[in-house]
Design a protein around this motif. Sequence first.
Motif, PDB file in Angstrom:
ATOM      1  N   HIS A  32      13.832 -52.408 -57.885  1.00 16.25           N
ATOM      2  CA  HIS A  32      14.630 -52.148 -56.678  1.00 16.25           C
ATOM      3  C   HIS A  32      16.055 -51.708 -57.028  1.00 16.25           C
ATOM      4  O   HIS A  32      16.821 -52.445 -57.647  1.00 16.25           O
ATOM      5  N   GLY A  33      16.397 -50.467 -56.625  1.00 19.80           N
ATOM      6  CA  GLY A  33      17.762 -49.971 -56.772  1.00 19.80           C
ATOM      7  C   GLY A  33      18.107 -49.387 -58.124  1.00 19.80           C
ATOM      8  O   GLY A  33      19.237 -48.939 -58.333  1.00 19.80           O
ATOM      9  N   LEU A  34      17.157 -49.373 -59.079  1.00 17.02           N
ATOM     10  CA  LEU A  34      17.460 -48.851 -60.412  1.00 17.02           C
ATOM     11  C   LEU A  34      17.339 -47.334 -60.441  1.00 17.02           C
ATOM     12  O   LEU A  34      16.329 -46.775 -60.003  1.00 17.02           O
ATOM     13  N   PRO A  35      18.343 -46.636 -60.988  1.00 18.07           N
ATOM     14  CA  PRO A  35      18.217 -45.187 -61.165  1.00 18.07           C
ATOM     15  C   PRO A  35      17.304 -44.870 -62.344  1.00 18.07           C
ATOM     16  O   PRO A  35      17.397 -45.504 -63.400  1.00 18.07           O
ATOM     17  N   VAL A  36      16.402 -43.916 -62.161  1.00 19.87           N
ATOM     18  CA  VAL A  36      15.472 -43.517 -63.212  1.00 19.87           C
ATOM     19  C   VAL A  36      15.375 -41.992 -63.240  1.00 19.87           C
ATOM     20  O   VAL A  36      15.754 -41.310 -62.286  1.00 19.87           O
ATOM     21  N   ALA A  37      14.846 -41.473 -64.345  1.00 15.42           N
ATOM     22  CA  ALA A  37      14.586 -40.040 -64.452  1.00 15.42           C
ATOM     23  C   ALA A  37      13.155 -39.833 -64.912  1.00 15.42           C
ATOM     24  O   ALA A  37      12.589 -40.671 -65.613  1.00 15.42           O
ATOM     25  N   HIS A  38      12.581 -38.702 -64.518  1.00 15.85           N
ATOM     26  CA  HIS A  38      11.191 -38.404 -64.827  1.00 15.85           C
ATOM     27  C   HIS A  38      11.100 -37.161 -65.702  1.00 15.85           C
ATOM     28  O   HIS A  38      11.804 -36.170 -65.475  1.00 15.85           O
ATOM     29  N   LYS A  39      10.220 -37.220 -66.681  1.00 14.20           N
ATOM     30  CA  LYS A  39       9.992 -36.076 -67.566  1.00 14.20           C
ATOM     31  C   LYS A  39       9.551 -34.863 -66.743  1.00 14.20           C
ATOM     32  O   LYS A  39       8.796 -34.997 -65.783  1.00 14.20           O
ATOM     33  N   ASP A  40      10.000 -33.689 -67.149  1.00 15.81           N
ATOM     34  CA  ASP A  40       9.713 -32.491 -66.357  1.00 15.81           C
ATOM     35  C   ASP A  40       8.274 -32.004 -66.501  1.00 15.81           C
ATOM     36  O   ASP A  40       7.928 -30.950 -65.993  1.00 15.81           O
ATOM     37  N   LEU A  41       7.435 -32.780 -67.168  1.00 17.11           N
ATOM     38  CA  LEU A  41       5.988 -32.574 -67.104  1.00 17.11           C
ATOM     39  C   LEU A  41       5.370 -33.379 -65.970  1.00 17.11           C
ATOM     40  O   LEU A  41       4.225 -33.143 -65.588  1.00 17.11           O
ATOM     41  N   THR A  42       6.121 -34.349 -65.455  1.00 16.74           N
ATOM     42  CA  THR A  42       5.616 -35.317 -64.478  1.00 16.74           C
ATOM     43  C   THR A  42       5.907 -34.811 -63.077  1.00 16.74           C
ATOM     44  O   THR A  42       7.060 -34.557 -62.729  1.00 16.74           O
ATOM     45  N   GLU A  43       4.881 -34.677 -62.255  1.00 14.91           N
ATOM     46  CA  GLU A  43       5.054 -34.067 -60.939  1.00 14.91           C
ATOM     47  C   GLU A  43       5.791 -34.997 -59.982  1.00 14.91           C
ATOM     48  O   GLU A  43       5.486 -36.185 -59.885  1.00 14.91           O
ATOM     49  N   THR A  44       6.770 -34.402 -59.288  1.00 16.23           N
ATOM     50  CA  THR A  44       7.604 -35.136 -58.344  1.00 16.23           C
ATOM     51  C   THR A  44       7.620 -34.396 -57.008  1.00 16.23           C
ATOM     52  O   THR A  44       8.034 -33.239 -56.935  1.00 16.23           O
ATOM     53  N   ALA A  45       7.171 -35.061 -55.956  1.00 18.27           N
ATOM     54  CA  ALA A  45       7.098 -34.437 -54.637  1.00 18.27           C
ATOM     55  C   ALA A  45       8.483 -34.026 -54.158  1.00 18.27           C
ATOM     56  O   ALA A  45       9.412 -34.840 -54.132  1.00 18.27           O
ATOM     57  N   GLY A  46       8.635 -32.762 -53.821  1.00 16.09           N
ATOM     58  CA  GLY A  46       9.897 -32.268 -53.279  1.00 16.09           C
ATOM     59  C   GLY A  46      10.969 -32.023 -54.315  1.00 16.09           C
ATOM     60  O   GLY A  46      12.088 -31.631 -53.955  1.00 16.09           O
ATOM     61  N   ILE A  47      10.666 -32.240 -55.589  1.00 12.66           N
ATOM     62  CA  ILE A  47      11.636 -32.025 -56.670  1.00 12.66           C
ATOM     63  C   ILE A  47      11.025 -31.058 -57.680  1.00 12.66           C
ATOM     64  O   ILE A  47       9.881 -31.258 -58.124  1.00 12.66           O
ATOM     65  N   ARG A  48      11.790 -30.049 -58.051  1.00 12.94           N
ATOM     66  CA  ARG A  48      11.302 -29.029 -58.976  1.00 12.94           C
ATOM     67  C   ARG A  48      10.689 -29.648 -60.227  1.00 12.94           C
ATOM     68  O   ARG A  48      11.253 -30.551 -60.843  1.00 12.94           O
ATOM     69  N   THR A  49       9.526 -29.158 -60.590  1.00 14.31           N
ATOM     70  CA  THR A  49       8.813 -29.587 -61.800  1.00 14.31           C
ATOM     71  C   THR A  49       8.376 -28.328 -62.525  1.00 14.31           C
ATOM     72  O   THR A  49       7.459 -27.639 -62.075  1.00 14.31           O
ATOM     73  N   THR A  50       8.996 -28.014 -63.651  1.00 12.31           N
ATOM     74  CA  THR A  50       8.768 -26.725 -64.309  1.00 12.31           C
ATOM     75  C   THR A  50       7.825 -26.792 -65.497  1.00 12.31           C
ATOM     76  O   THR A  50       7.390 -25.747 -65.987  1.00 12.31           O
ATOM     77  N   TYR A  51       7.559 -27.976 -66.026  1.00 14.52           N
ATOM     78  CA  TYR A  51       6.800 -28.143 -67.274  1.00 14.52           C
ATOM     79  C   TYR A  51       7.475 -27.410 -68.437  1.00 14.52           C
ATOM     80  O   TYR A  51       6.833 -27.114 -69.454  1.00 14.52           O
ATOM     81  N   GLY A  52       8.763 -27.093 -68.284  1.00 20.30           N
ATOM     82  CA  GLY A  52       9.487 -26.383 -69.318  1.00 20.30           C
ATOM     83  C   GLY A  52       9.060 -24.934 -69.479  1.00 20.30           C
ATOM     84  O   GLY A  52       9.360 -24.305 -70.500  1.00 20.30           O
ATOM     85  N   SER A  53       8.379 -24.378 -68.493  1.00 17.94           N
ATOM     86  CA  SER A  53       7.817 -23.027 -68.604  1.00 17.94           C
ATOM     87  C   SER A  53       8.392 -22.087 -67.550  1.00 17.94           C
ATOM     88  O   SER A  53       8.472 -22.451 -66.369  1.00 17.94           O
ATOM     89  N   PRO A  54       8.739 -20.848 -67.950  1.00 24.15           N
ATOM     90  CA  PRO A  54       9.190 -19.865 -66.953  1.00 24.15           C
ATOM     91  C   PRO A  54       8.139 -19.588 -65.882  1.00 24.15           C
ATOM     92  O   PRO A  54       8.489 -19.181 -64.770  1.00 24.15           O
ATOM     93  N   LEU A  55       6.867 -19.811 -66.190  1.00 16.82           N
ATOM     94  CA  LEU A  55       5.819 -19.588 -65.198  1.00 16.82           C
ATOM     95  C   LEU A  55       5.962 -20.517 -63.993  1.00 16.82           C
ATOM     96  O   LEU A  55       5.464 -20.224 -62.910  1.00 16.82           O
ATOM     97  N   PHE A  56       6.628 -21.652 -64.187  1.00 13.38           N
ATOM     98  CA  PHE A  56       6.763 -22.643 -63.117  1.00 13.38           C
ATOM     99  C   PHE A  56       8.233 -22.924 -62.801  1.00 13.38           C
ATOM    100  O   PHE A  56       8.577 -24.025 -62.373  1.00 13.38           O
ATOM    101  N   ALA A  57       9.061 -21.919 -62.986  1.00 15.95           N
ATOM    102  CA  ALA A  57      10.508 -22.106 -62.813  1.00 15.95           C
ATOM    103  C   ALA A  57      10.874 -22.583 -61.410  1.00 15.95           C
ATOM    104  O   ALA A  57      11.858 -23.312 -61.231  1.00 15.95           O
ATOM    105  N   ASP A  58      10.099 -22.201 -60.413  1.00 17.49           N
ATOM    106  CA  ASP A  58      10.418 -22.560 -59.025  1.00 17.49           C
ATOM    107  C   ASP A  58       9.356 -23.474 -58.411  1.00 17.49           C
ATOM    108  O   ASP A  58       9.267 -23.604 -57.185  1.00 17.49           O
TER     109      ASP A  58
END
Length: 463
Positions: A70-96
Amino acid sequence: MFYLTAVEMLELLRTGQVSAVELLQAHLDRIEEINPRVNAIVTLTAERALAEAGEADRDLARGHWRGPLHGLPVAHKDLTETAGIRTTYGSPLFADNVPLRDSLVVRRMREAGAITVGKTNTPEFGTGSHTVNELFGVTRNPYDLSRSAGGSSGGAAAALAAGMVPLADGSDMGGSLRNPASFCNVVGLRPTPGRVPSPSPTAAWFTLGVPGPMARTVADLALLMSVLSGFDAASPLSIPQSGAVFAEPLETDLTGLRVAWSPDLGELPVDVETARVTADAPAVLAGLGARVEQVRLDLSDAEEAFRIYRAWYYALSYSGMPQDRLGANVRWNVEQGLGLTGADLARAERLRSGLYRRMDRFFGAHDFLLAPVSQVPPFPVGEPYVSEINGEPLPDYLAWMRSAYWISVLHAPAISVPCGFTRDGLPVGVQIVGRPFDDLGVLRLAHAFERATGHGGRRPTFS
């Protein structure tokens, strides 16, 4: 405040000594100050996070505690899908790319009360143990900005080390949790496959790649494991055990514990400074009462098994994408996979099965295996990968990670815990490997090692 442990932060929140908004703002200020130099967080969600922190405070005022995070700030790896937050997998194919749903890892963290501050950098599709991609560039090591943070969870490890978040998720196929944890003086656990469920529409039975937790202390790691682990019917490998087991005390008596020490996992080349630092680890555990024995291992069958399974996975996952728009490492892995035959896959299965049986006998005589995480300390950030160790040339970008990916084949839990520093001040980790399914035992031994050495308490300095 940003270098308190997650457990300490939760106590401050629970007792009203700090609000979730105040805690988040301290981390956002830290991100603003340090991230431009480190490049760990590549998508920041400050406005959304502040709104969620306000809701968390209102819940606290009403006496409602959402869960263990509860209340802790966290970050998610950009391979991990996040609803409503850009997830690129580090690839230009998924930049948006903006997913519609959270992955299971993100969903469980949010349901436990965590607040997402952003996404952490990763190489394209997590390929390689150096975090760099065309979209966001390179992530730098907080202990020496001229050095690599490792990978593929390098953004997560660097964010933790630099005080940007107290907890983060990562993933590990060939060392992608353990290597960056070693490079950045934090802790990362590769769980037993299925311990943290990983639902997949295409590779549901693939066991080399697993999600897992990262933190600055083993106690914080166990806290996150209590949230991430637990059965999920969507994952056929999911282990039917509650995550509550990881909320149990970590303190344990090591008297008589049987620990096997391998300085090179079977004559792998190990950098002289890495060898010097990790050589101290056996004495630490012996001083705590464990019976430590140096052993000669032969894990060489893991080499071909890992490469075949990895190549198969890349062909399965990425061969349908436009190959001319993928990075060289991903293309190479896909090509290797498309060239596989049924005989190759059969050979990999025989090799891995035989290795599992031999290691089952090994763990009948030993409770844990202790070994270096990585064969080298953090290398120059401008180099794409390690091309030689102690003058011995390596054949490709994967070869320098053998000390990590040979362990991946064993279906066993393995943790990277800080072990010390090179003469140049670069972090070095040691990995503790347990029997399959003994994730809690691995955490308890790592906790004892961490408390005995204190290496994890040494923080980077920024001029």
